[in-house]
Design a protein around this motif. Structure first.
Motif, PDB file in Angstrom:
ATOM      1  N   SER A  52      50.830 -54.013 -38.762  1.00 14.86           N
ATOM      2  CA  SER A  52      50.628 -55.336 -38.283  1.00 14.86           C
ATOM      3  C   SER A  52      50.770 -55.075 -36.460  1.00 14.86           C
ATOM      4  CB  SER A  52      51.527 -56.545 -38.481  1.00 14.86           C
ATOM      5  OG  SER A  52      51.245 -57.530 -37.556  1.00 14.86           O
ATOM      6  N   PHE A  59      44.325 -49.521 -46.426  1.00 16.22           N
ATOM      7  CA  PHE A  59      44.644 -48.654 -45.262  1.00 16.22           C
ATOM      8  C   PHE A  59      45.465 -47.450 -45.544  1.00 16.22           C
ATOM      9  CE2 PHE A  59      44.482 -53.052 -43.994  1.00 16.22           C
ATOM     10  CZ  PHE A  59      43.611 -53.245 -43.161  1.00 16.22           C
ATOM     11  N   PHE A 119      43.045 -48.407 -36.616  1.00 19.69           N
ATOM     12  CA  PHE A 119      42.032 -48.723 -37.729  1.00 19.69           C
ATOM     13  C   PHE A 119      40.822 -49.368 -36.626  1.00 19.69           C
ATOM     14  CE2 PHE A 119      44.733 -47.983 -40.962  1.00 19.69           C
ATOM     15  CZ  PHE A 119      44.278 -47.317 -41.973  1.00 19.69           C
ATOM     16  N   LYS A 120      40.988 -50.102 -35.721  1.00 26.94           N
ATOM     17  CA  LYS A 120      40.410 -50.807 -34.705  1.00 26.94           C
ATOM     18  C   LYS A 120      39.270 -49.517 -34.106  1.00 26.94           C
ATOM     19  CE  LYS A 120      38.376 -54.427 -33.122  1.00 26.94           C
ATOM     20  NZ  LYS A 120      37.284 -55.335 -33.788  1.00 26.94           N
ATOM     21  N   THR A 162      41.997 -61.547 -38.363  1.00 25.34           N
ATOM     22  CA  THR A 162      42.131 -61.836 -39.870  1.00 25.34           C
ATOM     23  C   THR A 162      43.166 -61.133 -40.733  1.00 25.34           C
ATOM     24  OG1 THR A 162      39.720 -62.780 -39.928  1.00 25.34           O
ATOM     25  CG2 THR A 162      40.679 -61.972 -42.153  1.00 25.34           C
ATOM     26  N   GLU A 163      42.997 -59.746 -40.481  1.00 27.43           N
ATOM     27  CA  GLU A 163      44.070 -58.813 -40.874  1.00 27.43           C
ATOM     28  C   GLU A 163      45.507 -59.287 -40.616  1.00 27.43           C
ATOM     29  OE1 GLU A 163      43.231 -57.233 -43.379  1.00 27.43           O
ATOM     30  OE2 GLU A 163      41.184 -57.002 -43.127  1.00 27.43           O
ATOM     31  N   GLN A 164      45.593 -59.573 -39.361  1.00 28.06           N
ATOM     32  CA  GLN A 164      47.125 -59.957 -39.070  1.00 28.06           C
ATOM     33  C   GLN A 164      47.593 -61.296 -40.033  1.00 28.06           C
ATOM     34  OE1 GLN A 164      49.107 -58.630 -36.880  1.00 28.06           O
ATOM     35  NE2 GLN A 164      47.886 -57.387 -35.607  1.00 28.06           N
ATOM     36  N   LEU A 203      47.015 -51.412 -37.082  1.00 27.90           N
ATOM     37  CA  LEU A 203      45.582 -52.140 -36.884  1.00 27.90           C
ATOM     38  C   LEU A 203      44.879 -51.506 -35.822  1.00 27.90           C
ATOM     39  CD1 LEU A 203      46.136 -55.917 -38.020  1.00 27.90           C
ATOM     40  CD2 LEU A 203      45.021 -53.966 -39.569  1.00 27.90           C
ATOM     41  N   LYS A 204      45.575 -51.388 -34.377  1.00 30.65           N
ATOM     42  CA  LYS A 204      44.979 -50.681 -33.461  1.00 30.65           C
ATOM     43  C   LYS A 204      44.211 -49.348 -33.810  1.00 30.65           C
ATOM     44  CE  LYS A 204      48.249 -53.194 -30.487  1.00 30.65           C
ATOM     45  NZ  LYS A 204      49.619 -53.070 -29.977  1.00 30.65           N
ATOM     46  N   ILE A 246      36.323 -53.880 -38.283  1.00 34.73           N
ATOM     47  CA  ILE A 246      37.726 -54.367 -38.548  1.00 34.73           C
ATOM     48  C   ILE A 246      37.830 -55.869 -37.663  1.00 34.73           C
ATOM     49  CG2 ILE A 246      39.508 -53.256 -37.651  1.00 34.73           C
ATOM     50  CD1 ILE A 246      40.952 -53.286 -40.071  1.00 34.73           C
ATOM     51  N   ASP A 247      38.416 -56.937 -38.358  1.00 36.81           N
ATOM     52  CA  ASP A 247      38.841 -58.187 -37.759  1.00 36.81           C
ATOM     53  C   ASP A 247      40.160 -58.251 -37.832  1.00 36.81           C
ATOM     54  OD1 ASP A 247      39.332 -60.769 -37.065  1.00 36.81           O
ATOM     55  OD2 ASP A 247      37.747 -61.600 -38.374  1.00 36.81           O
ATOM     56  N   THR A 248      40.923 -57.633 -36.703  1.00 36.20           N
ATOM     57  CA  THR A 248      42.067 -57.752 -36.703  1.00 36.20           C
ATOM     58  C   THR A 248      43.024 -58.947 -36.641  1.00 36.20           C
ATOM     59  OG1 THR A 248      42.056 -57.655 -34.023  1.00 36.20           O
ATOM     60  CG2 THR A 248      42.186 -55.480 -35.532  1.00 36.20           C
TER      61      THR A 248
END
Length: 147
Positions: free
Chosen positions: A43, A131, A50-51, A61-63, A47-48, A57-59
């Motif tokens: 988190s 991930f 992966f972006k 939504t993933e958060q 995610l950064k 990727i919709d960070t």
């Protein structure tokens, strides 16, 4: 004098089953802590990365997904702590039948916690695998079989 057959269960047998299951569930608590840590790291920083490699990727939504999973992990841990605080292994002053009834009730409670841990660990494992974050040392080791 006729003694007959005494088929009454010794409360110590059921108490030991409860304690043994508790010990297995505590192992799941350790795995839950590891999953929580991986989710938190994902988190905050993962995610950064992966972006960058997966721009779709919709960070946000993933958060949210991560926050939900962490909340579930926290809740089952809180439920476990509450159970441990309320559990009374000492049955002094109770007869065997009363103690058996108490430990049978506690066995139901700890089995429910076991099931809750299995469910959230599976859910968080599946999410983390998206991930590539599941350590090989804990690939589904938290299945205790049937209790």
């Amino acid at each position: 004098m006729f003694l007959g057959c005494n088929n009454e269960t010794d409360y110590k047998v059921i108490r030991q089953e409860v304690v043994d299951l508790h010990n297995k569930v505590m192992e799941d608590g350790e795995i839950a802590s590891k999953n929580r840590l991986m989710l938190d790291t994902l988190s905050r920083i993962g995610l950064k990365a992966f972006k960058d490699t997966q721009p779709g990727i919709d960070t946000i939504t993933e958060q949210k997904n991560i926050a939900i999973l962490i909340g579930k992990l926290d809740q089952v841990d809180q439920d476990m702590m509450k159970w441990m605080q309320e559990f009374e292994p000492d049955v002094e002053g109770k007869g065997n039948a009363e103690a058996v009834k108490y430990f049978e009730g506690e066995r139901i409670k700890i089995k429910k916690l076991d099931s809750q841990y299995k469910q959230i660990l599976n859910e968080s494992d599946v999410y983390l695998k998206k991930f590539n974050l599941i350590p090989s040392s804990h690939s589904m080791e938290h299945d205790h079989g049937k209790h």
